[in-house]
Design a protein around this motif. Structure first.
Motif, mmCIF file in Angstrom:
data_model
loop_
_atom_site.group_PDB
_atom_site.id
_atom_site.type_symbol
_atom_site.label_atom_id
_atom_site.label_comp_id
_atom_site.label_asym_id
_atom_site.label_seq_id
_atom_site.Cartn_x
_atom_site.Cartn_y
_atom_site.Cartn_z
ATOM 1 N N ILE A 170 0.769 -1.147 -0.154
ATOM 2 C CA ILE A 170 0.241 -0.209 0.333
ATOM 3 C C ILE A 170 0.815 1.356 0.098
ATOM 4 C CG2 ILE A 170 -1.824 1.599 1.268
ATOM 5 C CD1 ILE A 170 -2.827 -0.827 0.462
ATOM 6 N N MET A 171 0.256 2.194 -0.665
ATOM 7 C CA MET A 171 1.300 3.844 -1.145
ATOM 8 C C MET A 171 0.089 4.534 0.045
ATOM 9 S SD MET A 171 3.957 3.734 -3.962
ATOM 10 C CE MET A 171 3.210 4.532 -5.219
ATOM 11 N N PHE A 230 -1.486 9.690 -9.971
ATOM 12 C CA PHE A 230 -1.961 8.351 -8.910
ATOM 13 C C PHE A 230 -2.972 7.303 -9.778
ATOM 14 C CE2 PHE A 230 -1.228 11.663 -6.193
ATOM 15 C CZ PHE A 230 -0.050 11.555 -5.373
ATOM 16 N N GLU A 231 -3.783 7.736 -10.205
ATOM 17 C CA GLU A 231 -4.319 6.668 -10.944
ATOM 18 C C GLU A 231 -3.585 6.042 -11.928
ATOM 19 O OE1 GLU A 231 -7.262 8.780 -13.607
ATOM 20 O OE2 GLU A 231 -8.325 9.905 -12.191
ATOM 21 N N ASN A 232 -2.435 6.423 -12.738
ATOM 22 C CA ASN A 232 -2.280 5.916 -13.915
ATOM 23 C C ASN A 232 -0.637 4.662 -12.652
ATOM 24 O OD1 ASN A 232 -2.537 7.350 -15.370
ATOM 25 N ND2 ASN A 232 -1.051 8.792 -15.764
ATOM 26 N N ILE A 233 -0.366 5.188 -11.511
ATOM 27 C CA ILE A 233 0.974 4.802 -10.968
ATOM 28 C C ILE A 233 0.145 3.048 -9.991
ATOM 29 C CG2 ILE A 233 2.004 6.346 -10.831
ATOM 30 C CD1 ILE A 233 1.714 7.028 -7.824
ATOM 31 N N PHE A 234 -1.103 3.595 -9.308
ATOM 32 C CA PHE A 234 -2.078 2.978 -8.475
ATOM 33 C C PHE A 234 -2.783 1.161 -9.192
ATOM 34 C CE2 PHE A 234 -2.559 5.902 -5.496
ATOM 35 C CZ PHE A 234 -1.550 5.491 -4.921
ATOM 36 N N SER A 235 -2.055 0.213 -9.207
ATOM 37 C CA SER A 235 -3.308 -1.073 -9.552
ATOM 38 C C SER A 235 -4.648 -1.315 -9.225
ATOM 39 C CB SER A 235 -2.401 -2.597 -9.607
ATOM 40 O OG SER A 235 -2.221 -2.715 -8.392
ATOM 41 N N GLU A 236 -4.777 -0.664 -8.112
ATOM 42 C CA GLU A 236 -6.043 -0.248 -7.153
ATOM 43 C C GLU A 236 -5.883 1.001 -6.538
ATOM 44 O OE1 GLU A 236 -8.325 -2.320 -3.165
ATOM 45 O OE2 GLU A 236 -6.660 -3.540 -4.561
ATOM 46 N N ALA A 261 -3.835 10.892 -1.275
ATOM 47 C CA ALA A 261 -3.861 8.980 -2.687
ATOM 48 C C ALA A 261 -3.494 8.208 -1.947
ATOM 49 C CB ALA A 261 -3.412 9.502 -3.888
ATOM 50 N N ILE A 262 -4.317 7.292 -2.036
ATOM 51 C CA ILE A 262 -4.953 5.907 -1.828
ATOM 52 C C ILE A 262 -4.384 4.781 -2.166
ATOM 53 C CG2 ILE A 262 -4.478 4.437 0.198
ATOM 54 C CD1 ILE A 262 -5.863 6.183 1.880
#
Length: 230
Positions: A154-155, A187-193, A224-225
């Protein structure tokens, strides 16, 4: 700071952020942070501030991994606010702070000056409050983030919102010493969920237990999480 940042301008990336062009070198940024940054902010005097308490509430509500014996890495730990709260919660803490940080506890408390020095697969949660906008190379940093996070880690980031009207990106000026200016698209681009990815107003009278009520797409900050498959 004028010597380091006066040669720079802002350039927009299609990945959802603006960045300094040319980017100051790591050596230049290290010199700035070691000689001017904390002095200009009055030093590291606070232990816990209101923002830390809000982040603590967010982590308890949204992140299942925020529990005893899990490992939280605080990138740019500064005065250590969230680290203290997470330690009390029973988590193990890894602080990353180039400017140095005291070893406040004998157990469950580690410190490194750079994320490059942290072990592989060492954290369940990678957390940063107003630190991601200071990195020298975001692509290199994300590689390091993948390295230190456990699989499906998690980030959680809080950063200034680039599309807030008072942000330098909207005014065409540099907010010294920010090197990157992020939108929610990044953050949409780097998160898988995506667990949380919203902008908020941050006012002095923000009620700690009502932070959700301050949602505003053009607010001053983004929280952003997300899961970050490594």
């Amino acid at each position: 700071s004028r010597k380091i940042f006066s040669k720079c301008s802002l350039k927009k990336s299609e990945q959802g952020y603006w960045f300094l062009n040319p980017m100051p070198s790591e050596k230049e940024l290290d010199k700035y942070y070691n000689s001017l940054y904390w002095e200009s902010r009055g030093g590291k005097n606070d232990i816990v501030i209101a923002r830390d308490l809000i982040h603590f509430d967010i982590l308890k509500r949204y992140v299942n991994e925020f529990q005893e014996n899990k490992i939280l890495m605080n990138f740019g730990s500064g005065h250590g606010g969230l680290s203290h709260l997470a330690w009390i919660q029973g988590l193990k803490i890894i602080n990353i702070e180039p400017g140095g940080m005291s070893k406040n506890y004998n157990q469950r408390w580690q410190f490194y000056k750079s994320i490059d020095d942290a072990p592989d697969n060492s954290a369940d949660i990678l957390y940063g409050s107003h630190s991601l906008e200071h990195v020298q190379n975001i692509d290199k940093f994300l590689i390091e983030a993948k390295r230190v996070l456990k699989n499906n880690g998690i980030m959680f980031w809080e950063v200034p919102n680039a599309i807030c009207e008072s942000n330098g990106a909207m005014r065409g000026i540099i907010d010294i010493p920010h090197t990157y200016y992020y939108t929610t698209k990044f953050f949409e681009n780097i998160f898988s969920e995506i667990i949380l990815n919203m902008a908020f107003d941050e006012e002095e009278d923000t009620k700690i237990d009502e932070w959700e009520n301050y949602n505003n797409p053009r607010g001053s900050i983004i929280r952003a999480i997300g899961r970050f498959n490594s």
